[in-house]
Design an enzyme around this catalytic site. Structure first.
Site, PDB file in Angstrom:
ATOM      1  N   LYS A 145      -1.053  -9.540   2.893  1.00  0.00           N
ATOM      2  CA  LYS A 145      -0.336  -9.073   4.075  1.00  0.00           C
ATOM      3  C   LYS A 145      -1.222  -8.123   4.853  1.00  0.00           C
ATOM      4  CE  LYS A 145       3.103  -5.971   3.961  1.00  0.00           C
ATOM      5  NZ  LYS A 145       2.616  -4.931   4.935  1.00  0.00           N
ATOM      6  N   GLU A 165      -1.327  -5.657   8.576  1.00  0.00           N
ATOM      7  CA  GLU A 165      -0.596  -5.094   9.690  1.00  0.00           C
ATOM      8  C   GLU A 165      -1.301  -5.414  11.012  1.00  0.00           C
ATOM      9  OE1 GLU A 165       0.107  -0.924   9.168  1.00  0.00           O
ATOM     10  OE2 GLU A 165       0.914  -1.166   7.143  1.00  0.00           O
ATOM     11  N   ASP A 214       0.829  -1.205   0.000  1.00  0.00           N
ATOM     12  CA  ASP A 214       0.000   0.000   0.000  1.00  0.00           C
ATOM     13  C   ASP A 214       0.867   1.260   0.000  1.00  0.00           C
ATOM     14  OD1 ASP A 214       0.904  -0.207   2.597  1.00  0.00           O
ATOM     15  OD2 ASP A 214      -1.070  -0.128   3.540  1.00  0.00           O
ATOM     16  N   SER A 215       2.193   1.070   0.063  1.00  0.00           N
ATOM     17  CA  SER A 215       3.112   2.186  -0.143  1.00  0.00           C
ATOM     18  C   SER A 215       2.943   2.803  -1.522  1.00  0.00           C
ATOM     19  CB  SER A 215       4.561   1.718   0.035  1.00  0.00           C
ATOM     20  OG  SER A 215       4.824   0.568  -0.754  1.00  0.00           O
ATOM     21  N   ASP A 240      -0.895  -6.189  -0.101  1.00  0.00           N
ATOM     22  CA  ASP A 240      -1.282  -5.552   1.153  1.00  0.00           C
ATOM     23  C   ASP A 240      -2.794  -5.401   1.255  1.00  0.00           C
ATOM     24  OD1 ASP A 240       0.680  -4.964   3.039  1.00  0.00           O
ATOM     25  OD2 ASP A 240       1.394  -3.202   1.952  1.00  0.00           O
ATOM     26  N   GLU A 270       9.261  -4.280  10.737  1.00  0.00           N
ATOM     27  CA  GLU A 270       9.639  -2.974  10.181  1.00  0.00           C
ATOM     28  C   GLU A 270       9.997  -1.985  11.282  1.00  0.00           C
ATOM     29  OE1 GLU A 270       8.131   0.649   7.241  1.00  0.00           O
ATOM     30  OE2 GLU A 270       6.895  -1.142   7.469  1.00  0.00           O
TER      31      GLU A 270
END
EC number: 2.1.2.11
Length: 272
Positions: free
Chosen positions: A119, A121, A50-51, A89, A188
């Site tokens: 993925k 978070e 999502d970056s 993401d 991270e």
């Protein structure tokens, strides 16, 4: 007749085998078919992160990224690759409300893109969601430490692991996500001693993927544009393996000068 052996795209279980064999896992982000095609031969997995909101769209954070944006770019990456596992993401707001919401979003990603894993978070508080997804056939990669989707709660992109209770909390996050069935966990922005302890813990069986963490992790990942030298500003943990920004600027400058001078196109670039 000689038998033709068909190669297949790597799967989540292959990353677990690499960890068991002590082989380092190589990963980069990609958002386009052409860049994904370049890194495909060198990476074990490609993350459609999502970056992309910050890298492609100039957003200040990953918060505004939508599920539709993730699916669109993941489709492009799948079309440009044949070898690497593609992980996508789950964007902010697509999984936090409930386990059921998470499954609907994850199943949509897998069905509409052909990706091999998602993925998400979050630490121990999302372990139940991870287990729910894995039990329903969704390979899950976890992500703990500096979690960009929580930037508003964290007060910025801050390194984790320096507070007195951080090591215990982060270790519990990793252990819980691993026990819930995640095949890998991104660590991270975690101070090196804590990241090293997590990566070496026998309680964390999932492969650990470092980004600003420790070389002891089972693998490493960087944002492609950062390591290529395209980004104007990069975090401390980035090593630039290229200087594409300078090369692109030089090429564009030369093109502009030739157009204005009337020397491009030359006869070689025109048709009879």
């Amino acid at each position: 007749m000689s038998q033709v052996i068909q190669s297949r795209r790597l799967r989540a279980v292959d990353l677990a085998k690499r960890k068991a064999a002590g082989r380092k896992i190589v990963a980069l982000t990609a958002y386009h078919a052409h860049t994904a095609g370049i890194v495909d031969s060198f990476c074990d997995f490609i993350l459609v992160g999502d970056s992309l909101g910050m890298v492609m769209h100039g957003m200040e954070s990953t918060i505004p990224v939508t599920l539709e944006m993730m699916i669109l770019q993941a489709q492009a990456v799948i079309r440009g690759t044949t070898k690497a596992l593609v992980v996508v993401d789950m964007p902010f707001g697509s999984y936090e409300a409930s386990r059921e919401q998470a499954f609907l979003s994850a199943s949509r990603i897998l069905k509409e893109t052909g990706a091999g894993a998602i993925k998400m978070e979050g630490g121990a508080h999302f372990a139940d969601t991870v287990a729910f997804l894995v039990q329903r056939g969704v390979p899950v990669m976890g992500h703990i430490g500096l979690t960009p989707q929580a930037v508003n709660v964290m007060g910025g992109f801050k390194v984790q692991g320096r507070a007195p209770d951080d090591e215990r909390r982060l270790m519990e996050d990793a252990r819980a996500i691993s026990e819930a069935g995640a095949f890998a966990i991104v660590l991270e922005g975690i101070v090196e001693p804590v990241a090293r302890a997590i990566a070496r813990s026998p309680q964390v069986t999932a492969a650990t993927i470092g980004i600003g963490a420790s070389s002891v992790c089972d693998g490493q990942i960087l944002v492609l544009e950062d390591m290529l030298g395209l980004s104007e500003r990069t975090p401390k943990f980035v090593r630039q393996f290229g200087s594409l920004r300078a090369h692109i600027e030089g090429a564009v400058q030369a093109y502009a000068e030739e157009v204005r001078a009337g020397t491009f196109p030359a006869i070689e670039q025109t048709y009879d």
